[in-house]
Every structure is written in structure tokens, then in C-alpha cells.
Motif scaffolding. Structure first.
Motif, PDB file in Angstrom:
ATOM      1  N   GLY A 179     142.981-125.631 -22.901  1.00 44.89           N
ATOM      2  CA  GLY A 179     143.070-124.146 -23.008  1.00 44.89           C
ATOM      3  C   GLY A 179     144.614-123.664 -23.263  1.00 44.89           C
ATOM      4  O   GLY A 179     144.826-122.507 -24.219  1.00 44.89           O
ATOM      5  N   THR A 196     139.567-121.383 -19.265  1.00 38.70           N
ATOM      6  CA  THR A 196     139.655-119.976 -19.689  1.00 38.70           C
ATOM      7  C   THR A 196     140.916-119.234 -18.961  1.00 38.70           C
ATOM      8  O   THR A 196     141.609-118.428 -19.421  1.00 38.70           O
ATOM      9  CB  THR A 196     138.307-119.330 -19.494  1.00 38.70           C
ATOM     10  OG1 THR A 196     137.329-120.124 -19.923  1.00 38.70           O
ATOM     11  CG2 THR A 196     138.282-117.811 -19.690  1.00 38.70           C
ATOM     12  N   ASN A 210     132.053-116.787 -15.592  1.00 39.66           N
ATOM     13  CA  ASN A 210     132.251-118.077 -15.053  1.00 39.66           C
ATOM     14  C   ASN A 210     132.302-118.092 -13.527  1.00 39.66           C
ATOM     15  O   ASN A 210     131.659-118.951 -12.777  1.00 39.66           O
ATOM     16  CB  ASN A 210     133.437-118.922 -15.529  1.00 39.66           C
ATOM     17  CG  ASN A 210     133.423-119.546 -16.969  1.00 39.66           C
ATOM     18  OD1 ASN A 210     132.276-119.852 -17.364  1.00 39.66           O
ATOM     19  ND2 ASN A 210     134.361-119.648 -17.671  1.00 39.66           N
ATOM     20  N   ASN A 220     134.821-113.656 -19.672  1.00 39.76           N
ATOM     21  CA  ASN A 220     134.430-114.968 -19.836  1.00 39.76           C
ATOM     22  C   ASN A 220     134.780-115.608 -18.348  1.00 39.76           C
ATOM     23  O   ASN A 220     134.155-116.336 -17.758  1.00 39.76           O
ATOM     24  CB  ASN A 220     135.138-115.834 -20.928  1.00 39.76           C
ATOM     25  CG  ASN A 220     133.778-117.086 -21.147  1.00 39.76           C
ATOM     26  OD1 ASN A 220     133.928-117.787 -22.110  1.00 39.76           O
ATOM     27  ND2 ASN A 220     132.931-117.198 -20.308  1.00 39.76           N
ATOM     28  N   LEU A 221     135.822-115.351 -18.090  1.00 31.54           N
ATOM     29  CA  LEU A 221     136.384-115.757 -16.610  1.00 31.54           C
ATOM     30  C   LEU A 221     135.816-115.134 -15.546  1.00 31.54           C
ATOM     31  O   LEU A 221     135.207-115.968 -14.634  1.00 31.54           O
ATOM     32  CB  LEU A 221     137.882-114.943 -16.426  1.00 31.54           C
ATOM     33  CG  LEU A 221     139.061-116.086 -16.444  1.00 31.54           C
ATOM     34  CD1 LEU A 221     140.398-115.072 -16.302  1.00 31.54           C
ATOM     35  CD2 LEU A 221     139.014-117.403 -15.974  1.00 31.54           C
ATOM     36  N   ASP A 281     137.492-123.536 -26.896  1.00 37.71           N
ATOM     37  CA  ASP A 281     137.247-122.445 -26.294  1.00 37.71           C
ATOM     38  C   ASP A 281     138.528-121.330 -26.294  1.00 37.71           C
ATOM     39  O   ASP A 281     138.478-120.045 -26.207  1.00 37.71           O
ATOM     40  CB  ASP A 281     136.989-122.937 -24.587  1.00 37.71           C
ATOM     41  CG  ASP A 281     135.978-121.734 -24.328  1.00 37.71           C
ATOM     42  OD1 ASP A 281     134.856-121.399 -25.025  1.00 37.71           O
ATOM     43  OD2 ASP A 281     135.950-121.100 -23.166  1.00 37.71           O
ATOM     44  N   ALA A 282     139.618-121.704 -26.142  1.00 36.20           N
ATOM     45  CA  ALA A 282     140.971-120.979 -26.089  1.00 36.20           C
ATOM     46  C   ALA A 282     140.927-120.215 -27.468  1.00 36.20           C
ATOM     47  O   ALA A 282     141.406-119.096 -27.330  1.00 36.20           O
ATOM     48  CB  ALA A 282     141.897-121.732 -25.713  1.00 36.20           C
ATOM     49  N   GLY A 314     136.307-119.539 -28.276  1.00 39.22           N
ATOM     50  CA  GLY A 314     135.123-119.727 -27.537  1.00 39.22           C
ATOM     51  C   GLY A 314     134.202-120.833 -28.216  1.00 39.22           C
ATOM     52  O   GLY A 314     134.460-121.661 -29.236  1.00 39.22           O
ATOM     53  N   GLY A 360     131.805-117.928 -25.490  1.00 34.34           N
ATOM     54  CA  GLY A 360     132.874-117.299 -25.828  1.00 34.34           C
ATOM     55  C   GLY A 360     132.801-116.995 -27.311  1.00 34.34           C
ATOM     56  O   GLY A 360     133.464-115.821 -27.477  1.00 34.34           O
ATOM     57  N   SER A 388     135.459-125.117 -17.177  1.00 28.35           N
ATOM     58  CA  SER A 388     135.311-123.911 -18.053  1.00 28.35           C
ATOM     59  C   SER A 388     136.059-122.893 -17.327  1.00 28.35           C
ATOM     60  O   SER A 388     136.762-122.253 -18.114  1.00 28.35           O
ATOM     61  CB  SER A 388     133.964-123.667 -18.301  1.00 28.35           C
ATOM     62  OG  SER A 388     133.076-124.603 -18.699  1.00 28.35           O
ATOM     63  N   LYS A 446     138.331-113.537 -23.180  1.00 26.23           N
ATOM     64  CA  LYS A 446     138.653-114.559 -22.152  1.00 26.23           C
ATOM     65  C   LYS A 446     138.636-114.125 -20.720  1.00 26.23           C
ATOM     66  O   LYS A 446     138.069-114.683 -19.923  1.00 26.23           O
ATOM     67  CB  LYS A 446     140.131-115.301 -22.397  1.00 26.23           C
ATOM     68  CG  LYS A 446     140.228-116.215 -23.857  1.00 26.23           C
ATOM     69  CD  LYS A 446     139.673-117.453 -23.508  1.00 26.23           C
ATOM     70  CE  LYS A 446     139.242-118.003 -24.796  1.00 26.23           C
ATOM     71  NZ  LYS A 446     138.326-117.241 -25.621  1.00 26.23           N
TER      72      LYS A 446
END
Length: 256
Positions: free
Chosen positions: A218, A58, A189, A185-186, A20-21, A24, A159, A54, A182
């Protein structure tokens, strides 16, 4: 719950955090593992519990990117503000309906993504500065609302969708797309977490150990992406999208 199940979930969480880092799509690893290892739990409870790791992964990845990569804060503030309620709404819908009807559509979308990214060799390797401020804002609103809702409702691949949108619509290169994605996405989430906690859909005994492992993945993944640059991220992106495509194809075939 047996200890070995939690250990396997934590290993999956670490891998998900790493993937994901970089580009995604960590849900491609984490979500199937949880569905297989926790068959007796409702889907909403599994998804709610997975949102905690998650978020932590992230968060740690974003912290690494913030130190090394320039962020477009003008767009990010708009996108993050809109992404929270969008993801909240998607998660609310998930608690009352099933999301399997979306998978055939996602197969088509992901197939197009793979072909386009592979065929266009310079895709995401350089920044495109031809977008006007007005165009960027319009695209930013569209991205945050649609993908934010998707993250709350379905999740896996979010992501990667953000990275693709930042490149295709906003003209970012892979490194800057991954970094800025990122942050948004934070927000998605966080929006989902607010809903799942309010509905009592988080099992903390599972979520906290997985969150620690996801954060470690991450942290390492973000440092590698920054060190290796755009070409490495592009290859990794293609691998993750193909994997996500295979995952949804399997789901569609086995559910018929």
C-alpha cells in the motif's frame, strides 16, 4: 499450516496492497489466493482474516495520500460514519448466508464499468465541479451505504467501486477519487473487522504477517499513484476492473 503457504499468502498480500492503493480491487489478488491456499477454512473465517491486512494496507496508502492530496472532509466524515455500520451489517449477513448469488449481477455491472470507462476517454481525468452541495451529500450517503454493505458482504473490488462512484457521481478525478476512497474504505474495513473479531472469525497467525506485507504494498502503490497521476491510474483502473470481471466470470461458470 506449512510455512510455504504463509509465504505465498504474504506475497499475495503485498500485491493486493499495491493494487488497492492505486485504484482499489486488491481483493482480486488476495481473496482468491486465500481461498485456494486455505481450502479447509470457512468462508467467513477467511474473509475475517483478510480484513486485517486490507485495513493495514489501506491505512498506509491513506497516510501517503493525506500528505499530498486535498481531501473533501465534509463528505468524508459523513461517508465514514455511515460506512462502518453498513459494512458491519454486510459482514453479519455473510456469517449466515452465502454470497454467490450476487456474482452474476456483478458480471453485468463490471461489464458496463469497463465499456464506459474505456469509451469515455476523459473519464476521471478532470474534476467536475457542477455538483451542488446537496447533490454531493445525497450521493455520498448512497455510496457509503451501498458499497459499504457490499464490502462487508462480498469484498473484492470494493476500492474500485468506490473510485468509480467518486468519479461518476461526485465528479472527482482519478487521483482525488483514489485518495478519498481510501478513507471511506478504511471505515468499511473497520466495520467488518469489528464484526469478525466479535464472532471469532480472525486467525491472527495468518492476518498479522499478511498485514505487514499488505501495508508495504500500500505504501509503495500510493507513492507511485501520486507520482504518475490520473492517466496512469486510469489505465491501471481498467486493468483491475477487467481482472475482476474475469474473476467473477470464472466463478459463475465453474459453479454451474
Amino acid at each position: 499450516m506449512d510455512t510455504w503457504i504463509l509465504v505465498l499468502l504474504c506475497i499475495a498480500a503485498f500485491g493486493a496492497g499495491f493494487v488497492d492503493a492505486v485504484v482499489g480491487g486488491g481483493g482480486l489478488i488476495q481473496t482468491p489466493a486465500a481461498l485456494v491456499l486455505l481450502p479447509g477454512l470457512p468462508i467467513a473465517t477467511i474473509m475475517g482474516s483478510l480484513k486485517i491486512p486490507s485495513f493495514s494496507g489501506t491505512l498506509f496508502a491513506a497516510a501517503q495520500y493525506l500528505r499530498q492530496v486535498k481531501m473533501n472532509w465534509k463528505l468524508l466524515v459523513i461517508m465514514m460514519v455511515l460506512a462502518v455500520p453498513s459494512a458491519f451489517a454486510g459482514s453479519m449477513l455473510l456469517t449466515v448466508v452465502h454470497n454467490d448469488f450476487m456474482k452474476p449481477l456483478l458480471l453485468v455491472v463490471l461489464s458496463i464499468m469497463v465499456v464506459y470507462t474505456y469509451a469515455k476517454k476523459n473519464f476521471g481525468l478532470h474534476r467536475d465541479k457542477s455538483h451542488s452541495d446537496a447533490q454531493q451529500i445525497i450521493y455520498a450517503v448512497l455510496i457509503s451505504v451501498t458499497i459499504g454493505f457490499y464490502d462487508g458482504f462480498i469484498g473484492p473490488g470494493t476500492g474500485s467501486f468506490f473510485v468509480l462512484a467518486f468519479i461518476a457521481l461526485l465528479g472527482f478525478d482519478f487521483l482525488h477519487a483514489s485518495a478519498n476512497a481510501k478513507m471511506v474504505n478504511l471505515a468499511t474495513n473497520f466495520g467488518s473487522i469489528c464484526l469478525f473479531i466479535s464472532k471469532g472469525k480472525v486467525i491472527w497467525a495468518i492476518a498479522i504477517p499478511m498485514a505487514i506485507c499488505n501495508a508495504a504494498g500500500g505504501f509503495i502503490g500510493a507513492k507511485m499513484a501520486i507520482a504518475k497521476g490520473n492517466k496512469f491510474i486510469r489505465i491501471f483502473f481498467l486493468m483491475v476492473i477487467i481482472g475482476t470481471l474475469a474473476r467473477f466470470a470464472y466463478d459463475v461458470i465453474t459453479e454451474r
